[in-house]
Design an enzyme around this catalytic site. Structure first.
Site, PDB file in Angstrom:
ATOM      1  CD  GLU A 194     -22.413  11.861  13.565  1.00 46.15           C
ATOM      2  OE1 GLU A 194     -21.850  10.760  13.717  1.00 46.15           O
ATOM      3  OE2 GLU A 194     -22.652  12.337  12.437  1.00 46.15           O
ATOM      4  CE  LYS A 222       5.025   0.956  -2.836  1.00 44.84           C
ATOM      5  NZ  LYS A 222       4.098   1.299  -1.743  1.00 44.84           N
ATOM      6  N   PRO A 225       0.829  -1.213   0.000  1.00 40.56           N
ATOM      7  CG  PRO A 225      -0.650  -1.511   1.761  1.00 40.56           C
ATOM      8  CD  PRO A 225       0.622  -2.029   1.190  1.00 40.56           C
TER       9      PRO A 225
HETATM   10  P1  ATP Z   1       4.291   5.283  -2.465  1.00 38.74           P
HETATM   11  O1  ATP Z   1       3.751   3.941  -2.794  1.00 38.74           O
HETATM   12  O2  ATP Z   1       3.216   6.271  -2.182  1.00 38.74           O
HETATM   13  O3  ATP Z   1       5.364   5.773  -3.398  1.00 38.74           O
HETATM   14  P2  ATP Z   1       6.249   4.287  -0.617  1.00 38.74           P
HETATM   15  O4  ATP Z   1       5.781   2.951  -0.201  1.00 38.74           O
HETATM   16  O5  ATP Z   1       7.352   4.370  -1.609  1.00 38.74           O
HETATM   17  O6  ATP Z   1       5.004   5.171  -1.037  1.00 38.74           O
HETATM   18  P3  ATP Z   1       7.968   5.862   0.984  1.00 38.74           P
HETATM   19  O7  ATP Z   1       8.018   7.016   0.061  1.00 38.74           O
HETATM   20  O8  ATP Z   1       9.144   4.966   1.033  1.00 38.74           O
HETATM   21  O9  ATP Z   1       6.653   5.037   0.709  1.00 38.74           O
HETATM   22  O10 ATP Z   1       7.654   6.324   2.458  1.00 38.74           O
HETATM   23  C1  ATP Z   1       7.112   7.582   2.758  1.00 38.74           C
HETATM   24  C2  ATP Z   1       7.657   8.053   4.090  1.00 38.74           C
HETATM   25  O11 ATP Z   1       7.145   7.243   5.137  1.00 38.74           O
HETATM   26  C3  ATP Z   1       9.153   7.940   4.138  1.00 38.74           C
HETATM   27  O12 ATP Z   1       9.710   9.204   4.006  1.00 38.74           O
HETATM   28  C4  ATP Z   1       9.466   7.376   5.478  1.00 38.74           C
HETATM   29  O13 ATP Z   1      10.005   8.382   6.288  1.00 38.74           O
HETATM   30  C5  ATP Z   1       8.150   6.950   6.077  1.00 38.74           C
HETATM   31  N1  ATP Z   1       8.157   5.496   6.312  1.00 38.74           N
HETATM   32  C6  ATP Z   1       7.440   4.578   5.652  1.00 38.74           C
HETATM   33  N2  ATP Z   1       7.675   3.340   6.143  1.00 38.74           N
HETATM   34  C7  ATP Z   1       8.582   3.494   7.113  1.00 38.74           C
HETATM   35  C8  ATP Z   1       9.242   2.593   7.991  1.00 38.74           C
HETATM   36  N3  ATP Z   1       9.014   1.285   7.944  1.00 38.74           N
HETATM   37  N4  ATP Z   1      10.120   3.109   8.866  1.00 38.74           N
HETATM   38  C9  ATP Z   1      10.364   4.421   8.919  1.00 38.74           C
HETATM   39  N5  ATP Z   1       9.776   5.331   8.135  1.00 38.74           N
HETATM   40  C10 ATP Z   1       8.891   4.879   7.229  1.00 38.74           C
END
Ligand code: ATP
Length: 626
Positions: A441, A225, A220
């Protein structure tokens, strides 16, 4: 195509402008030559003109305002240096000369009078030519832009140079490591082997081992990622080329493919390295389906990626990571062995992972003693890593706005309210409407409180927030991975509880239940057509839409079942909703007094949390099964 330096570009542009003006000047001079006599023309005084007229030398005159052009019978010495000419110009005196017209008539001069505006001025000429000038300029601009795009796409260092330098500059060794990725232990385990390979590819080569070239990360939005990909590069100490799938695509077919080629070349030159392609689904959708536009550029780009992946010798230490929220739409060719054959799934964090993520993001935030990260994590099921980061940031911003130096728990609660329920909105609400809101509510809250499988209440409020006028928010105590039937039935009853309370207490219903009905119907339809929760229908897949696995949205798809099955689904959906409504109504009738007291408390306080609702409804232990 050879690349021009900025100086050469400037010179080319100057030449272009000069050429344009020269053309214009030529056309202008040609035009003026057409409208002006070629023979010598001298300006003479009015007195001399009158004299020539009286001598009978003038044949014709053209008058435009006070300006006069004339022609003589034969050449006369009228030039400033006594030159001979047949044509002259002069100006009439401002005051009327009453003798002029009779004299002209008397000598039978051919007189032509033009209006003063008829004069073909250079400005009038330029103005008439302006639209053409603009069209020519626009046309030249389009041609030059196209040339630049194509040269960028086809390998010169123009646009492509900029594209590459943007990504090559970013292609540093990231400082992010696995310590920055909280939780996600399964995913970390999956990618650790890749770190080993990137650190010492020789070791693997000696044994003839082939390491996966492509790793697909799915999950999600906001589950980290991109973060995981960066941490992988950081751990291995290799360059990280990050690009979004949509950045490959341009209007011109071939540009994307060329960019892919060049990016891979760059990465191979700097091996060991990682190429990270975000939003792979934007280029990697199943080819030939027409889904997502299905145009040539996308397909060529995808083909190029596949070709590049096949072109790896197997010993090249370049790993391609890609991220997507929609693995279901990806072209099967991308997923076959040798390409993105290793799949790493990133999940929404569980409670322990949420605590760990909160710890990572509060490292630099000065926290008050009353802040308990475990409580925050417990109250945020369903939050992604990105949501939690946002929550911490929001709390810090609220504290900063109040000029605090540390962030207390209150700010975390407010931030959570803001993220879950929306921003508070000021709106003038009439007392009668406010009462109806409180009834609605309280209806939801009462049903949620008494039904045994419903999620506990997080907050009930009649303060307008976001798009809603009032809100009853429930939060599960633990994250759910499957949804049992009794839980869903209770959820339907809670959704319809607000409307039932209005009907029971006020005698009428209102449009306020619009969203509740829509959500309840969608849920009931899923129960019937996807999860086999209707006895009449049984375990048959009768869905007419396809769900995004990670986005929770649905796309309509052509119906693959009979009209009678569709009718049966409709009937079963209606029945489920009717049953839920009956249960909610019965409960409201049974707990009439409690409902009245909850309405009063809510009207007084405007917002109630779980404890306040529970104390109002006489203690926690009163839950009873219906
Ligand atoms: P999208 O699918 O929307 O591109 P994504 O899965 O690539 O999102 P990221 O861009 O890697 O997500 O994460 C967004 C932010 O959430 C990051 O900057 C990070 O700081 C924080 N984050 C997400 N997961 C973690 C985690 N497991 N530990 C620490 N920070 C996290």
């Amino acid at each position: 195509m050879p690349q021009r330096t900025p100086k050469q570009n400037l010179i080319a542009n100057i030449w272009l402008v000069v050429a344009l003006f020269a053309t214009l000047a030529y056309i202008a001079s040609y035009y003026l030559r057409q409208t002006q006599p070629v023979e010598p023309v001298y300006e003479i005084t009015y007195t001399r003109f009158k004299a020539l007229l009286n001598e009978g030398q003038v044949v014709s005159v053209v008058m435009r305002g006070l300006d006069v052009q004339g022609e003589l019978h034969s050449e006369q010495s009228i030039g400033p240096n006594e030159e001979y000419a047949m044509r002259f110009t002069t100006r009439l005196p401002v005051m009327d000369d009453a003798t002029l017209l009779p004299a002209l008539e008397q000598h039978q001069v051919d007189v032509k009078v033009l209006s003063a505006e008829d004069k073909p001025g250079i400005m009038a000429f330029i103005i008439s030519f302006l639209p053409w000038l603009l069209i020519i300029a626009f046309w030249i601009w389009i041609i030059r832009r196209t040339q630049r795009q194509i040269s960028g796409g086809l390998g010169s260092k123009g646009e492509l140079g900029k594209f590459l330098s943007r990504h090559a500059q970013a292609a540093e060794i990231p400082e992010t490591t696995f310590d920055d990725v909280a939780g996600q232990e399964n995913a970390k385990r999956e990618v650790t082997e890749l770190v080993e390979f990137l650190k010492s590819p020789e070791q693997f080569r000696k044994l003839g081992a082939e390491v996966p070239r492509g790793v697909l990360m799915m999950g999600p939005p906001g589950t980290g990622k991109t973060l995981m990909a960066k941490a992988l590069a950081g751990e291995a100490g290799v360059r990280f080329y990050s690009i979004s799938g949509s950045e490959f695509i341009e209007v011109f077919v071939g540009v994307g493919a060329s960019r892919v080629r060049n990016l891979f070349e760059e990465a191979k030159k700097n091996a060991p390295s990682i190429i990270f392609i975000d939003e792979l689904d934007s280029i990697g959708r199943t080819r030939g389906t027409g889904l997502g536009g299905g145009h040539d550029e996308r397909e060529q780009t995808l083909n190029q990626i596949l070709a590049e992946m096949d072109g790896f010798s197997g010993h090249e230490a370049v790993i391609i990571l890609a991220a997507t929220n929609r693995p279901d739409v990806l072209d099967p060719a991308l997923l076959r062995p040798g390409r993105f054959d290793r799949h790493v799934v990133l999940e929404l964090p569980d409670r322990n992972d949420r605590i760990a993520i909160l710890k990572v993001h509060t490292r630099k935030v000065p926290l008050a003693d009353d802040v308990n990260l475990e409580d925050i994590a417990a109250g945020t099921p369903g939050f992604s890593g990105a949501d939690l980061k946002n929550l911490v940031n929001e709390a810090a911003m609220l504290a900063a706005r109040d000029k605090e130096v540390i962030v207390t728990m209150r700010y975390f609660d407010d931030a959570r309210d803001k993220l879950l329920l929306g921003t508070v909105r000021t709106l003038a609400i009439q007392p009668e409407e406010r009462h109806r809101l409180a009834v609605h509510e309280s209806g939801h809250a009462l049903v949620a409180y008494y039904l045994p499988h419903a999620d506990p209440i997080y907050k009930v409020s009649i303060i307008p927030r976001g798009r809603a006028l009032g809100v009853t928010h429930q939060l599960p105590e633990q994250e759910r991975h499957t949804l049992p039937e009794d839980y869903l039935q209770d959820r339907l009853a809670v959704m319809l509880g607000g409307r039932c309370a209005e009907q029971e207490l006020l005698g009428t219903v209102s449009s306020g239940a619009d969203d509740d009905i829509a959500q309840a119907t969608a849920l009931a339809r899923s129960m019937v057509s996807r999860w086999g929760m209707s006895k009449e229908i049984g375990p048959v897949d009768l869905r007419d839409s396809e769900e995004h696995p990670f986005l929770g949205r649905e796309i309509a798809q052509p119906r693959r079942f009979s009209e009678s099955s569709a009718q049966a689904v409709d009937n079963a959906v209606k029945q489920l909703l009717k049953d839920a409504e009956d249960r909610a109504l019965e409960l409201i009738r049974q707990q009439h007094t409690q409902l009245e007291s909850l309405i009063q408390t809510l009207e007084k306080n405007e917002s109630l949390d779980r404890e306040q609702v529970e104390s109002c409804l006489e203690g926690r232990n009163q839950k009873q099964a219906l």
